[in-house]
Design an enzyme around this catalytic site. Structure first.
Site, PDB file in Angstrom:
ATOM      1  N   GLY A   5       0.876  -1.177   0.000  1.00  0.00           N
ATOM      2  CA  GLY A   5       0.000   0.000   0.000  1.00  0.00           C
ATOM      3  C   GLY A   5       0.909   1.221   0.000  1.00  0.00           C
ATOM      4  O   GLY A   5       1.539   1.534   1.014  1.00  0.00           O
TER       5      GLY A   5
ATOM      6  N   VAL B 174      -0.308   6.469   4.300  1.00  0.00           N
ATOM      7  CA  VAL B 174       0.406   5.876   5.444  1.00  0.00           C
ATOM      8  C   VAL B 174       1.621   5.088   4.957  1.00  0.00           C
ATOM      9  O   VAL B 174       2.713   5.190   5.530  1.00  0.00           O
ATOM     10  CB  VAL B 174      -0.514   4.954   6.281  1.00  0.00           C
ATOM     11  CG1 VAL B 174       0.266   4.317   7.422  1.00  0.00           C
ATOM     12  CG2 VAL B 174      -1.711   5.727   6.820  1.00  0.00           C
ATOM     13  N   GLY B 175       1.449   4.330   3.875  1.00  0.00           N
ATOM     14  CA  GLY B 175       2.538   3.492   3.370  1.00  0.00           C
ATOM     15  C   GLY B 175       3.738   4.320   2.928  1.00  0.00           C
ATOM     16  O   GLY B 175       4.880   4.044   3.308  1.00  0.00           O
TER      17      GLY B 175
ATOM     18  N   ASP C 232       2.095  -1.703  -4.506  1.00  0.00           N
ATOM     19  CA  ASP C 232       0.723  -1.213  -4.616  1.00  0.00           C
ATOM     20  C   ASP C 232       0.066  -1.861  -5.820  1.00  0.00           C
ATOM     21  O   ASP C 232       0.734  -2.250  -6.766  1.00  0.00           O
ATOM     22  CB  ASP C 232       0.690   0.320  -4.752  1.00  0.00           C
ATOM     23  CG  ASP C 232      -0.652   0.899  -4.338  1.00  0.00           C
ATOM     24  OD1 ASP C 232      -0.754   1.422  -3.208  1.00  0.00           O
ATOM     25  OD2 ASP C 232      -1.620   0.800  -5.123  1.00  0.00           O
TER      26      ASP C 232
ATOM     27  N   ARG D 202     -11.027   5.950   5.547  1.00  0.00           N
ATOM     28  CA  ARG D 202     -12.336   6.549   5.850  1.00  0.00           C
ATOM     29  C   ARG D 202     -12.536   7.873   5.130  1.00  0.00           C
ATOM     30  O   ARG D 202     -11.621   8.659   5.001  1.00  0.00           O
ATOM     31  CB  ARG D 202     -12.447   6.808   7.350  1.00  0.00           C
ATOM     32  CG  ARG D 202     -12.767   5.578   8.124  1.00  0.00           C
ATOM     33  CD  ARG D 202     -13.259   5.922   9.495  1.00  0.00           C
ATOM     34  NE  ARG D 202     -12.241   6.516  10.334  1.00  0.00           N
ATOM     35  CZ  ARG D 202     -12.502   7.089  11.501  1.00  0.00           C
ATOM     36  NH1 ARG D 202     -13.752   7.178  11.928  1.00  0.00           N
ATOM     37  NH2 ARG D 202     -11.534   7.580  12.232  1.00  0.00           N
TER      38      ARG D 202
ATOM     39  N   ARG E 285     -14.942   3.206  11.007  1.00  0.00           N
ATOM     40  CA  ARG E 285     -13.906   2.256  10.596  1.00  0.00           C
ATOM     41  C   ARG E 285     -14.549   0.938  10.194  1.00  0.00           C
ATOM     42  O   ARG E 285     -14.047   0.231   9.325  1.00  0.00           O
ATOM     43  CB  ARG E 285     -12.912   2.043  11.741  1.00  0.00           C
ATOM     44  CG  ARG E 285     -12.093   3.293  12.069  1.00  0.00           C
ATOM     45  CD  ARG E 285     -11.119   3.063  13.192  1.00  0.00           C
ATOM     46  NE  ARG E 285     -10.276   4.220  13.464  1.00  0.00           N
ATOM     47  CZ  ARG E 285     -10.576   5.181  14.338  1.00  0.00           C
ATOM     48  NH1 ARG E 285     -11.694   5.114  15.040  1.00  0.00           N
ATOM     49  NH2 ARG E 285      -9.761   6.198  14.519  1.00  0.00           N
TER      50      ARG E 285
ATOM     51  N   ARG F 207      -1.692  10.304  20.439  1.00  0.00           N
ATOM     52  CA  ARG F 207      -2.662  11.414  20.422  1.00  0.00           C
ATOM     53  C   ARG F 207      -2.946  11.899  21.827  1.00  0.00           C
ATOM     54  O   ARG F 207      -2.941  13.106  22.100  1.00  0.00           O
ATOM     55  CB  ARG F 207      -3.974  10.945  19.762  1.00  0.00           C
ATOM     56  CG  ARG F 207      -3.872  10.888  18.270  1.00  0.00           C
ATOM     57  CD  ARG F 207      -5.165  10.456  17.604  1.00  0.00           C
ATOM     58  NE  ARG F 207      -4.999  10.587  16.157  1.00  0.00           N
ATOM     59  CZ  ARG F 207      -5.560   9.807  15.249  1.00  0.00           C
ATOM     60  NH1 ARG F 207      -6.378   8.822  15.629  1.00  0.00           N
ATOM     61  NH2 ARG F 207      -5.354  10.001  13.962  1.00  0.00           N
TER      62      ARG F 207
ATOM     63  N   HIS G  97      -9.225  -0.267  18.166  1.00  0.00           N
ATOM     64  CA  HIS G  97      -8.996   1.033  17.543  1.00  0.00           C
ATOM     65  C   HIS G  97     -10.354   1.508  17.039  1.00  0.00           C
ATOM     66  O   HIS G  97     -10.814   1.115  15.985  1.00  0.00           O
ATOM     67  CB  HIS G  97      -8.012   0.854  16.384  1.00  0.00           C
ATOM     68  CG  HIS G  97      -7.656   2.137  15.716  1.00  0.00           C
ATOM     69  ND1 HIS G  97      -7.254   3.245  16.410  1.00  0.00           N
ATOM     70  CD2 HIS G  97      -7.623   2.491  14.404  1.00  0.00           C
ATOM     71  CE1 HIS G  97      -6.985   4.221  15.551  1.00  0.00           C
ATOM     72  NE2 HIS G  97      -7.210   3.786  14.331  1.00  0.00           N
TER      73      HIS G  97
HETATM   74  O1  TXD Z   1      -4.087   3.400  13.423  1.00  0.00           O
HETATM   75  C1  TXD Z   1      -4.348   2.832  12.386  1.00  0.00           C
HETATM   76  N1  TXD Z   1      -4.283   1.511  12.310  1.00  0.00           N
HETATM   77  C2  TXD Z   1      -4.710   3.582  11.167  1.00  0.00           C
HETATM   78  C3  TXD Z   1      -5.282   2.854  10.062  1.00  0.00           C
HETATM   79  C4  TXD Z   1      -4.335   4.931  10.999  1.00  0.00           C
HETATM   80  C5  TXD Z   1      -4.474   5.544   9.769  1.00  0.00           C
HETATM   81  C6  TXD Z   1      -4.994   4.870   8.602  1.00  0.00           C
HETATM   82  N2  TXD Z   1      -5.584   3.596   8.899  1.00  0.00           N
HETATM   83  C7  TXD Z   1      -6.012   2.760   7.782  1.00  0.00           C
HETATM   84  O2  TXD Z   1      -4.886   2.420   6.967  1.00  0.00           O
HETATM   85  C8  TXD Z   1      -6.972   3.409   6.819  1.00  0.00           C
HETATM   86  O3  TXD Z   1      -8.298   3.388   7.328  1.00  0.00           O
HETATM   87  C9  TXD Z   1      -6.805   2.512   5.619  1.00  0.00           C
HETATM   88  O4  TXD Z   1      -7.553   1.325   5.795  1.00  0.00           O
HETATM   89  C10 TXD Z   1      -5.315   2.171   5.620  1.00  0.00           C
HETATM   90  C11 TXD Z   1      -4.479   2.984   4.659  1.00  0.00           C
HETATM   91  O5  TXD Z   1      -4.697   4.364   4.862  1.00  0.00           O
HETATM   92  P1  TXD Z   1      -4.078   5.429   3.838  1.00  0.00           P
HETATM   93  O6  TXD Z   1      -4.439   6.769   4.341  1.00  0.00           O
HETATM   94  O7  TXD Z   1      -2.663   5.104   3.560  1.00  0.00           O
HETATM   95  O8  TXD Z   1      -4.958   5.126   2.536  1.00  0.00           O
HETATM   96  P2  TXD Z   1      -4.604   5.449   1.014  1.00  0.00           P
HETATM   97  O9  TXD Z   1      -3.778   6.670   0.911  1.00  0.00           O
HETATM   98  O10 TXD Z   1      -5.896   5.370   0.265  1.00  0.00           O
HETATM   99  O11 TXD Z   1      -3.654   4.237   0.577  1.00  0.00           O
HETATM  100  C12 TXD Z   1      -4.105   2.943   0.447  1.00  0.00           C
HETATM  101  C13 TXD Z   1      -3.333   2.314  -0.673  1.00  0.00           C
HETATM  102  C14 TXD Z   1      -3.638   2.937  -2.057  1.00  0.00           C
HETATM  103  O12 TXD Z   1      -2.451   3.391  -2.662  1.00  0.00           O
HETATM  104  C15 TXD Z   1      -4.251   1.779  -2.841  1.00  0.00           C
HETATM  105  O13 TXD Z   1      -3.947   1.813  -4.234  1.00  0.00           O
HETATM  106  C16 TXD Z   1      -3.631   0.585  -2.144  1.00  0.00           C
HETATM  107  O14 TXD Z   1      -3.665   0.934  -0.758  1.00  0.00           O
HETATM  108  N3  TXD Z   1      -4.346  -0.655  -2.357  1.00  0.00           N
HETATM  109  C17 TXD Z   1      -3.716  -1.818  -2.579  1.00  0.00           C
HETATM  110  N4  TXD Z   1      -2.411  -2.127  -2.594  1.00  0.00           N
HETATM  111  C18 TXD Z   1      -2.086  -3.403  -2.836  1.00  0.00           C
HETATM  112  N5  TXD Z   1      -3.010  -4.382  -3.047  1.00  0.00           N
HETATM  113  C19 TXD Z   1      -4.323  -4.111  -3.012  1.00  0.00           C
HETATM  114  N6  TXD Z   1      -5.212  -5.086  -3.221  1.00  0.00           N
HETATM  115  C20 TXD Z   1      -4.722  -2.777  -2.771  1.00  0.00           C
HETATM  116  N7  TXD Z   1      -5.921  -2.160  -2.676  1.00  0.00           N
HETATM  117  C21 TXD Z   1      -5.681  -0.871  -2.420  1.00  0.00           C
END
Ligand code: TXD
Length: 314
Positions: free
Chosen positions: A10, A14-15, A34, A83, A89, A152, A176
């Site tokens: 991802g 975050v990633g 990704d 979200r 969530r 936080r 969470h």
């Molecule tokens: O405290 C915590 N655990 C959290 C969790 C804090 C912040 C964010 N939290 C969760 O992390 C959030 O609710 C999401 O479920 C994930 C990722 O959050 P982010 O803000 O990084 O989301 P993005 O920017 O949309 O990035 C998700 C990426 C995006 O580039 C997609 O193309 C990719 O995930 N994606 C995939 N990659 C690989 N394989 C698959 N199948 C796939 N599907 C989507």
């Protein structure tokens, strides 16, 4: 010097921020993966050039191919939907289960010795799903959320009292989400109980703001959720593993009787070292804290049952 390899699945907010921090701190070489073609490769190139600009050495590569995670000490899963305003969530439950399940299986295939850190929401359910789909021992499947929630709360207390956050000790356990459990009795500022510094009402207000801390940011950003602090939480966990720190951090892990709970991933104080989880640290809880933890565990168990009943995607 050879650096350990950390893979981040991802390459979204975050990633990519996690990868950036890993590079800036010189902790690891990074593979970014990704599903969107070009996204991981593009961000990896940018990060490689950031490292060079900083005068740092790091190998950063991006791909859509899971074979690249081979040899990783740690794999972080951030893939999934985030979200949007008004979403809980749990609204993400089945959609993200369909993403995290197959990724976990790929990780198990290509990096069978890695420690897995799950970030995707709903966090505790996704951590449990990853445990089931990898078949890894519980020591090697960890969920990151307590680091963020505790950070936080520490930030809000430090800001209110105008002290360094490093002097504020606070742990947020449980799930969470709305049922997170802030251990009020163990919050200290420079070793002094928080009750000596703030009224009960004010402590409750800061705890409530922590509970709603994610939503507060989502409502401001509108198109994404928080990512700087979440990435910092992940990197602290990665560091504890790579440096064999034996640090006790709030982490979501599969419980086997600790805190009187079974068959669930939930946030508890966990000692992390090179092999992942060393032990769950059972600290004394007030009866209402224990009940709150059990309530959170029950909600997570229901989520786990839902995702495990859904058809398995390959
Ligand atoms: O405290 C915590 N655990 C959290 C969790 C804090 C912040 C964010 N939290 C969760 O992390 C959030 O609710 C999401 O479920 C994930 C990722 O959050 P982010 O803000 O990084 O989301 P993005 O920017 O949309 O990035 C998700 C990426 C995006 O580039 C997609 O193309 C990719 O995930 N994606 C995939 N990659 C690989 N394989 C698959 N199948 C796939 N599907 C989507």
């Amino acid at each position: 010097m050879s650096r350990p390899l950390v893979s981040v699945v991802g390459a979204g907010q975050v990633g990519a921020t996690t990868a950036h921090l890993l590079v800036l701190k010189g902790l690891a070489d990074v593979v970014l993966i990704d599903v969107v073609d070009g996204l991981a490769r593009g961000k990896a190139l940018d990060l490689l050039q950031a490292a060079a600009t900083e005068g740092l050495e790091a190998r950063v590569t991006g791909t859509t191919d899971y074979a690249a995670v081979a040899g990783s000490r740690v794999v972080v899963i951030t893939a999934g939907l985030a979200r949007k305003p008004g979403m809980s969530r749990d609204d993400l439950l089945l959609a993200n289960a369909g993403i995290v399940g197959p990724i976990a299986a790929q990780v198990a295939r290509h990096a069978p010795g890695a420690v897995l850190i799950v970030v995707t929401n709903p966090l505790d359910v996704m951590a449990a799903l990853a445990l089931k789909r990898t078949g890894f021992p519980r020591q090697r499947v960890l969920g990151m959320a307590g680091m963020l929630d505790s950070g936080r709360l520490r930030a809000f207390i430090a800001e209110r009292l105008q002290v360094s956050p490093a002097s504020v000790h606070a742990m947020v356990l449980g799930s969470h989400g709305d049922l997170m459990v802030s251990l009020k009795s163990s919050i200290t500022v420079g070793g002094q109980p928080i009750s000596a510094r703030l009224s009960a009402d004010e402590i409750d207000r800061l705890i409530a703001r922590t509970r709603d801390g994610g939503a507060e940011i989502v409502s401001l950003l509108k198109t994404s959720s928080a990512y700087y602090a979440p990435a910092s939480g992940v990197v602290q966990m990665v560091q504890a593993i790579l440096k064999d720190e034996h640090a006790v951090l709030p982490v979501s892990v599969w419980l086997e009787g600790e805190y009187g709970l079974n068959d669930v991933c939930i946030g508890v104080p966990a000692e992390l070292a090179a092999s992942g989880l060393v032990r769950v640290v059972e600290q004394p809880l007030a009866p209402e804290e224990q009940q709150a933890l059990a309530r959170a565990a029950q909600q997570v168990r229901e989520g786990i049952a839902t995702v495990l009943a859904a058809p398995v995607k390959k």
